[in-house]
Design a protein around this motif. Structure first.
Motif, PDB file in Angstrom:
ATOM      1  N   ASP A 163      38.549  46.779  41.344  1.00  0.00           N
ATOM      2  CA  ASP A 163      39.958  46.467  41.614  1.00  0.00           C
ATOM      3  C   ASP A 163      40.313  46.550  43.092  1.00  0.00           C
ATOM      4  O   ASP A 163      41.398  46.137  43.500  1.00  0.00           O
ATOM      5  N   PRO A 189      39.308  40.932  42.969  1.00  0.00           N
ATOM      6  CA  PRO A 189      40.118  41.769  42.080  1.00  0.00           C
ATOM      7  C   PRO A 189      41.144  40.917  41.331  1.00  0.00           C
ATOM      8  O   PRO A 189      41.641  39.917  41.878  1.00  0.00           O
ATOM      9  N   SER A 217      44.223  41.103  40.770  1.00  0.00           N
ATOM     10  CA  SER A 217      45.517  40.893  41.413  1.00  0.00           C
ATOM     11  C   SER A 217      45.472  39.860  42.527  1.00  0.00           C
ATOM     12  O   SER A 217      46.513  39.394  42.991  1.00  0.00           O
TER      13      SER A 217
END
Length: 470
Positions: free
Chosen positions: A302, A326, A328
């Protein structure tokens, strides 16, 4: 012109204006005459038949016949019964010869730069087979732009390969295929800037081109010291950065590997500071004394962006790289990729997917790993004999040796002397972030040297080092 002027239409950049003060025929003559004089049309080049050009311009054929007749009379065109009109041999425009490169610079006696693998070992037959198979099986839809993240078969193949070989947590949906590592880093840096990052840490020393990529994206480069155990945690604490670029498996260019306790401390620092790391895994496939350490990304997917490419394993000419991003950041990085070039070449992606899935890369790496290990062992043995005062730093890995010399040697003088003797060489000088500097150090690449030539190359290098000192 004869009625049987031949077949296939040829296009040429000619236009006419009906509201000008010159006749249509005169405009055609001038444009073709100028094209020949400027070298845009060369001796032997075909031009459209009178019928084709008349249709292209929307003028009567007799206008083109008259213009061609005038140009033939002046020696610019050759008109023969039943043949396509072409530019006359007599209209050959002398083209200045390009400056001849210095042969010693273009083809050095010994190329010791640590820049590329041994491309003579590129598996041409296997690659051609995969390329043909890709063209045979690709659908019409596959020949379009496709997903900006990359072709789905390649993202799946990379996911399996990176998970198996490098311990990367690589869900196919988080893989983005790029045109090499440089583009990959640029995409991530622009994404980080848009997310609010302003300062990015780079190992010191590190590759200057990669620092330029970050600066071009709008980030401020901050040096972070490294030693024989990799990036220093105390330097990280002081750096105050929003992102970091690391080469943990084999620090470039010092050759260090990030020690286990440093890894744990680095991951703790990432989580406390909420920093994103770009892990440049540029040559981890080439570890000769033991299995390579797993990718850092597998420990914190992440916060770590994993980056790799085919430039060191196969050939830089493929221009194939990849990111594992990641969750996001996936959408933002994919958008940056889409804006950059609408996606990496689809046909090559499908070919590389087949190349990976058939195990061709594994086989190629086994062959090359044995070849490079022989080269490195021979290089170190010859260096110990010819330059006993030198110390080879770093682990047994990669495609170059980091050769440190005692104080008193001058890297610039060594480079000049090596160049004079037909040796292409790289030193550590350009990798330091000013004002930092270190001991005189040579980066001696061995991948492009046939193993039998290594003794001669090392002797020539040692002679250059000695001569520079004198």
């Amino acid at each position: 012109m004869a009625a049987d002027e031949t077949s296939k239409p040829v296009e040429v950049l000619v236009s006419v204006a009906r509201d000008g003060g010159r006749t249509l025929g005169s405009q055609i003559e001038t444009q073709l005459r100028d094209a020949v004089r400027a070298g845009r049309l060369r001796a032997g080049d075909r031009v459209p038949s009178t019928r084709d050009l008349a249709a292209q311009l929307g003028v009567a054929r007799r206008v083109v016949v008259g213009a061609y007749g005038q140009l033939a009379a002046e020696g610019y065109l050759t008109l023969r019964q039943g043949a396509r009109p072409c530019v006359a041999e007599s209209a050959r425009t002398p083209v200045p010869s390009p400056a001849q490169p210095d042969r010693a610079a273009a083809t050095p006696r010994f190329d010791l730069r640590p820049r590329a693998p041994d491309v003579s070992g590129f598996p041409r037959t296997e690659w051609l087979r995969c390329l043909r198979e890709a063209l045979r099986t690709m659908t019409n839809a596959d020949l379009g732009y496709g997903d900006p993240r990359g072709a789905e078969p390649l993202r799946w193949a990379l996911s399996g390969y990176l998970g198996r070989v490098r311990g990367v947590a690589a869900d196919p949906g988080r893989v983005v295929v790029t045109n090499g590592y440089s583009q990959a880093q640029g995409l991530v840096c622009r994404t980080l800037l848009a997310r609010g990052a302003r300062r990015i840490g780079f190992e010191n020393p590190s590759h200057p081109e990669q620092r330029r990529i970050a600066e071009r994206a709008g980030l401020t480069v901050v040096p972070v010291a490294v030693d024989d155990a990799g990036v220093r945690l105390d330097a990280l604490e002081r750096a105050d950065v929003d992102a970091l670029v690391l080469t943990p498996a084999h620090q470039h260019p010092t050759g260090a590997v990030l020690a286990g306790d440093r890894r744990r401390g680095l991951l703790d620092w990432l989580r406390r500071r909420d920093v994103v790391v770009i892990e440049d895994d540029y040559d981890a496939e080439y570890r000769y004394d033991r299995a390579a350490v797993g990718a850092l990304q597998g420990l914190d997917p992440d916060r770590v962006v994993y980056a790799g490419s085919a430039s060191k394993t196969l050939a830089p000419a493929l221009r194939l790289g990849w990111l594992v991003v990641p969750p996001s950041m996936v959408a933002a990085v994919a958008d940056e990729k889409d804006l950059a070039d609408c996606g990496t070449a689809q046909i090559e992606q499908h070919a590389f997917a087949g190349f990976l899935s058939r195990g061709e890369l594994d086989r190629h790496l086994r062959r090359m790993r044995a070849r490079y290990r022989r080269g490195r062992d021979r290089l170190l043995a010859e260096l110990a004999h010819a330059l006993p005062e030198a110390t080879v730093r770093g682990i047994a890995a990669g495609l170059h040796a980091t050769v440190e010399l005692p104080d008193g040697y001058d890297e610039h003088a060594i480079l000049r002397e090596a160049r004079r003797r037909g040796i292409d060489l790289t030193t550590m000088h350009g990798f330091w972030i000013p004002p930092t500097a270190g001991p005189p150090t040579l980066l001696v690449g061995y991948a492009q040297l046939p193993v039998p030539t290594i003794p001669d190359a090392v002797r020539a290098l040692a002679d250059a080092v000695r001569a520079s000192a004198r």
